[in-house]
Design an enzyme around this catalytic site. Structure first.
Site, PDB file in Angstrom:
ATOM      1  N   GLU A   1      -3.437   3.469 -22.818  1.00 19.17           N
ATOM      2  CA  GLU A   1      -4.165   2.291 -22.311  1.00 19.17           C
ATOM      3  C   GLU A   1      -3.198   1.157 -21.943  1.00 19.17           C
ATOM      4  O   GLU A   1      -3.478  -0.010 -22.197  1.00 19.17           O
ATOM      5  CB  GLU A   1      -5.183   1.797 -23.341  1.00 19.17           C
ATOM      6  CG  GLU A   1      -6.575   2.308 -23.113  1.00 19.17           C
ATOM      7  CD  GLU A   1      -6.938   2.397 -21.653  1.00 19.17           C
ATOM      8  OE1 GLU A   1      -6.716   1.431 -20.935  1.00 19.17           O
ATOM      9  OE2 GLU A   1      -7.427   3.461 -21.248  1.00 19.17           O
TER      10      GLU A   1
HETATM   11  C1  LIG Z   1      -2.485  11.286 -26.355  1.00 15.55           C
HETATM   12  C2  LIG Z   1      -2.530  10.583 -25.045  1.00 15.55           C
HETATM   13  C3  LIG Z   1      -3.755  10.392 -24.425  1.00 15.55           C
HETATM   14  C4  LIG Z   1      -3.807   9.778 -23.181  1.00 15.55           C
HETATM   15  N1  LIG Z   1      -5.013   9.631 -22.550  1.00 15.55           N
HETATM   16  C5  LIG Z   1      -5.040   9.226 -21.247  1.00 15.55           C
HETATM   17  C6  LIG Z   1      -6.256   9.252 -20.500  1.00 15.55           C
HETATM   18  O1  LIG Z   1      -7.326   9.589 -21.008  1.00 15.55           O
HETATM   19  N2  LIG Z   1      -6.210   8.925 -19.183  1.00 15.55           N
HETATM   20  C7  LIG Z   1      -5.047   8.548 -18.564  1.00 15.55           C
HETATM   21  O2  LIG Z   1      -5.073   8.260 -17.373  1.00 15.55           O
HETATM   22  N3  LIG Z   1      -3.882   8.484 -19.265  1.00 15.55           N
HETATM   23  C8  LIG Z   1      -3.851   8.828 -20.582  1.00 15.55           C
HETATM   24  N4  LIG Z   1      -2.677   8.794 -21.277  1.00 15.55           N
HETATM   25  C9  LIG Z   1      -1.481   8.353 -20.592  1.00 15.55           C
HETATM   26  C10 LIG Z   1      -1.006   6.976 -21.049  1.00 15.55           C
HETATM   27  O3  LIG Z   1      -1.906   5.990 -20.658  1.00 15.55           O
HETATM   28  C11 LIG Z   1       0.412   6.786 -20.499  1.00 15.55           C
HETATM   29  O4  LIG Z   1       1.248   7.671 -21.221  1.00 15.55           O
HETATM   30  C12 LIG Z   1       0.885   5.355 -20.623  1.00 15.55           C
HETATM   31  O5  LIG Z   1       0.147   4.519 -19.773  1.00 15.55           O
HETATM   32  C13 LIG Z   1       2.361   5.201 -20.279  1.00 15.55           C
HETATM   33  O6  LIG Z   1       2.710   5.889 -19.094  1.00 15.55           O
HETATM   34  P1  LIG Z   1       3.932   6.905 -19.115  1.00 15.55           P
HETATM   35  O7  LIG Z   1       3.746   7.837 -20.240  1.00 15.55           O
HETATM   36  O8  LIG Z   1       4.074   7.494 -17.769  1.00 15.55           O
HETATM   37  O9  LIG Z   1       5.183   6.009 -19.424  1.00 15.55           O
HETATM   38  P2  LIG Z   1       6.065   5.180 -18.369  1.00 15.55           P
HETATM   39  O10 LIG Z   1       5.186   4.479 -17.406  1.00 15.55           O
HETATM   40  O11 LIG Z   1       7.109   6.069 -17.833  1.00 15.55           O
HETATM   41  O12 LIG Z   1       6.724   4.087 -19.315  1.00 15.55           O
HETATM   42  C14 LIG Z   1       7.789   4.396 -20.216  1.00 15.55           C
HETATM   43  C15 LIG Z   1       8.172   3.114 -20.946  1.00 15.55           C
HETATM   44  O13 LIG Z   1       8.648   2.151 -20.005  1.00 15.55           O
HETATM   45  C16 LIG Z   1       7.927   0.947 -20.103  1.00 15.55           C
HETATM   46  N5  LIG Z   1       7.731   0.413 -18.754  1.00 15.55           N
HETATM   47  C17 LIG Z   1       7.297   1.081 -17.669  1.00 15.55           C
HETATM   48  N6  LIG Z   1       7.225   0.255 -16.630  1.00 15.55           N
HETATM   49  C18 LIG Z   1       7.608  -0.960 -17.048  1.00 15.55           C
HETATM   50  C19 LIG Z   1       7.722  -2.238 -16.428  1.00 15.55           C
HETATM   51  N7  LIG Z   1       7.401  -2.424 -15.150  1.00 15.55           N
HETATM   52  N8  LIG Z   1       8.145  -3.271 -17.182  1.00 15.55           N
HETATM   53  C20 LIG Z   1       8.449  -3.088 -18.492  1.00 15.55           C
HETATM   54  N9  LIG Z   1       8.369  -1.916 -19.126  1.00 15.55           N
HETATM   55  C21 LIG Z   1       7.941  -0.861 -18.413  1.00 15.55           C
HETATM   56  C22 LIG Z   1       6.599   1.304 -20.769  1.00 15.55           C
HETATM   57  O14 LIG Z   1       6.076   0.214 -21.492  1.00 15.55           O
HETATM   58  C23 LIG Z   1       7.003   2.462 -21.681  1.00 15.55           C
HETATM   59  O15 LIG Z   1       7.440   1.963 -22.917  1.00 15.55           O
HETATM   60  C24 LIG Z   1      -2.608   9.335 -22.557  1.00 15.55           C
HETATM   61  C25 LIG Z   1      -1.389   9.502 -23.211  1.00 15.55           C
HETATM   62  C26 LIG Z   1      -1.335  10.116 -24.425  1.00 15.55           C
HETATM   63  C27 LIG Z   1      -0.001  10.306 -25.079  1.00 15.55           C
END
Ligand SMILES: Cc1cc2nc3c(=O)[nH]c(=O)nc-3n(C[C@H](O)[C@H](O)[C@H](O)COP(=O)(O)OP(=O)(O)OC[C@H]3O[C@@H](n4cnc5c(N)ncnc54)[C@H](O)[C@@H]3O)c2cc1C
Length: 596
Positions: A441
């Site tokens: 989220e």
């Molecule tokens: C168990 C689980 C359930 C989930 N359920 C859903 C779901 O139902 N629907 C759905 O759509 N998604 C879901 N997700 C996905 C989740 O919302 C994403 O994993 C999350 O939003 C982060 O995206 P990412 O994993 O690609 O990380 P990334 O976007 O690659 O980010 C990696 C890190 O970099 C930081 N970061 C990235 N961009 C920036 C920036 N511009 N400035 C500062 N920091 C930054 C982030 O804060 C994070 O710490 C789920 C994930 C998990 C693990």
């Protein structure tokens, strides 16, 4: 094995003594809930959480979900029956509009139900948890046909909903999203793409699942301005709304993950799946935000709920486990050793979690009441003030309650010593389950940026100014109270830190955005501490009033002590946060990427 007792009396104290639930009787749905009805509702959901959902928590963790070769997913043993009871009890649509089959009761009650259910079984709660956001989104953005087809079924819990944003190459940065939508002559769209990490993407609890999918219509602009939102049901509704043919929306696999094993986190493959546009084309992110904001508050509650579960179990263990003697002298001479609750270091941990949980719960209830005002007040000014509050506090509740909630589960695990590290006691599951709430989220770093970068300055800082003014007025109006003074003074100092930090950003981050980025996390937590300090003052004031009337003395006395602990030992953290914020971004940003 872990125990769980839903904090019903604590909720009643907050609703009746602190926030005066009956003051809201002018709002739709409130007058239907008498004091007796309120207590009956809370005790009913508490029983379901304690007796039905909590015993399944361990089973869900051990068994997990199973995907069949054809993409169907089986949930852990007992989940189906429990879901039938939960949905059958009307809990999914407790606060949903009566016209669509809901009970129309205050949203605040749903927030309480959420805490109890998530404490009892976080993985289970997520199957219908996402429906809450989908219902809000459809009410705001759905067509009359979409509302008539989907809302009654989601509200009855006959169907559940999912949110589909994340793709393998795109999480935080949704502008990179590739899932494609091709318009069809009948007005529908063919959706093609792969979504990952989709919570409750496939399961056997309901006959149908409604996927809300962000995709880009062919030819739409790049970036977030070209995203649209689509309703993509697993089974396509027939003309009478009943589920018909299978859509091309299939679970490709289930993720193997750290916790919440009982919830199926799916890779969803859409291969020319039939979808319908919700809201306007290219404004999908705005519509999805209606769903995400509900989900963010829900996730914040997950942090609190797991912290509460961890606390209850650590407190029980600390009263039972015999090790060493109290440094102030033997307390239980008849036993081989004293229980570890006599040790100040163990009490420090328990008090820290207890003081946090009680304030966090008050913050959630206060905010939930604002949600009710936002949806139900006819007064435009009240409505706007409540909307401002929610915009400002949503990232704080999501970020702070999940960061600290997770930290609290780890602290509670420490109370168990080595027994906390092995699976048998069940505390390690709580740690594993709680961890994800900081990530999904919108990862918490993004919540902090949302607060500092968007919410703080929005509408000329109207929401932040209103919040600071409310706390300051509260302090001013009670400045002469000797009994409250020990609580008001630390809150006043902390409020001054928050004002100073806000000013520092205004002066130092406008021309140098990295200063805002480097200080955002501390600022979000400082904001959370001020808000919780304010909640503590209001709880203490209510407890003092009850004590003066000779009521409920044990609970009220504990409130005064726990509030003092919060003021003395948790609130001072804002001084360190301020120092870090004012240090700016230089040492954070100076090293080149190769140095890492
Ligand atoms: C168990 C689980 C359930 C989930 N359920 C859903 C779901 O139902 N629907 C759905 O759509 N998604 C879901 N997700 C996905 C989740 O919302 C994403 O994993 C999350 O939003 C982060 O995206 P990412 O994993 O690609 O990380 P990334 O976007 O690659 O980010 C990696 C890190 O970099 C930081 N970061 C990235 N961009 C920036 C920036 N511009 N400035 C500062 N920091 C930054 C982030 O804060 C994070 O710490 C789920 C994930 C998990 C693990």
């Amino acid at each position: 094995m872990p125990i769980y007792k839903a904090p019903v009396d604590e909720m009643l104290f907050l609703l009746q003594d602190v926030f005066r639930f009956d003051r809201y009787n002018n709002l739709r749905g409130f007058a239907d809930v008498s004091a007796e009805a309120l207590e009956a509702i809370l005790r009913q959901i508490a029983r379901l959480a304690e007796e039905v959902l909590q015993p399944l928590n361990r089973i869900g963790d051990l068994e997990g979900c199973r995907r069949e070769p054809d993409g169907r997913v089986a949930t852990p043993k007992g989940f189906k029956e429990a879901y039938r009871q939960y949905a059958g009890g009307g809990w999914v649509g407790l606060s949903a509009p009566v016209e669509f089959g809901g009970q129309g009761l205050p949203e605040t009650l749903t927030m309480i139900v959420n805490e109890f259910v998530v404490s009892a079984n976080m993985a289970f709660g997520m199957y219908s948890g996402l429906s809450q956001g989908a219902i809000a989104m459809l009410i705001a953005h759905g067509t009359p046909v979409q509302k008539a087809t989907y809302l009654p079924r989601l509200i009855a819990g006959e169907w559940t909903a999912t949110m589909n944003l994340t793709e393998p190459h795109c999480g935080t940065d949704l502008g990179l999203l590739r899932t494609k939508a091709v318009p069809q002559p009948d007005g529908s769209y063919q959706i093609t793409g792969t979504k990952i990490f989709i919570s409750a993407g496939e399961h056997d609890l309901t006959e149908n699942i409604v996927h809300l999918v962000l995709a880009r219509i062919e030819g739409a602009p790049s970036g977030t301005k070209g995203l649209s939102l689509f309703l993509v049901p697993k089974l396509l509704p027939q003309s009478d709304g009943t589920p018909g043919a299978h859509n091309n929306a299939v679970c490709g696999s289930i993720e193997h993950k750290m916790g919440i094993h009982g919830n199926a986190t799916c890779v969803m493959n859409y291969e020319g799946a039939s979808g319908r546009l919700v809201g306007e084309a290219n404004r999908g992110l705005q519509a999805m935000f209606t769903m995400m904001n509900v989900a963010r508050l829900y996730v914040g509650v997950q942090g609190l709920a797991q912290s509460e579960l961890a606390y209850q179990n650590a407190a029980l263990y600390a009263k039972d486990r015999l090790q060493g003697r109290a440094i102030s002298g033997i307390k239980f001479p008849g036993r081989a050793a004293d229980p570890i609750i006599v040790h100040p270091d163990i009490r420090r941990v328990l008090m820290s979690i207890k003081a946090f949980n009680e304030a966090a719960r008050a913050l959630v209830i206060w905010t939930a009441l604002k949600e009710d005002v936002r949806h139900r007040s006819p007064d435009e000014k009240e409505h706007q003030a409540a909307d401002d509050h929610l915009g400002l506090l949503t990232p704080v509740i999501k970020g702070v309650l999940t960061d600290q909630g997770f930290a609290n589960t780890v602290a509670a695990q420490q109370v168990f010593g080595g027994h906390g590290y092995i699976a048998e006691t069940g505390i390690e599951q709580i740690v594993r389950d709680a961890r994800v709430a900081m990530i999904y989220e919108g990862a918490n770093g993004i919540q902090a940026l949302d607060l500092v970068g968007r919410k703080l300055g929005k509408d000329g800082g109207r929401a932040a100014i209103a919040f600071l003014k409310e706390v300051q007025s509260y302090l001013n109006e009670r400045a002469d109270s000797d009994t409250l003074n020990p609580y008001l003074r630390p809150l006043g100092q902390t409020l001054a830190h928050l004002q100073q930090a806000s000013m520092w950003f205004m002066q130092n981050a406008v021309g140098k955005a990295d200063n805002a980025g480097a200080g955002a996390n501390d600022y979000m937590h400082m904001f959370g501490l001020v808000a919780m300090g304010y909640m503590w003052c209001r709880m203490v004031e209510a407890a003092q009033a009850k004590l003066a009337r000779g009521e409920n003395t044990e609970h009220c006395r504990a409130k005064l002590v726990t509030g003092r602990f919060f003021m003395e030992r948790i609130l001072p953290e804002t001084a360190a946060q301020l120092a870090r914020i004012e240090a700016g971004a230089d040492s954070v940003m100076e090293l080149p990427a190769e140095a890492f």
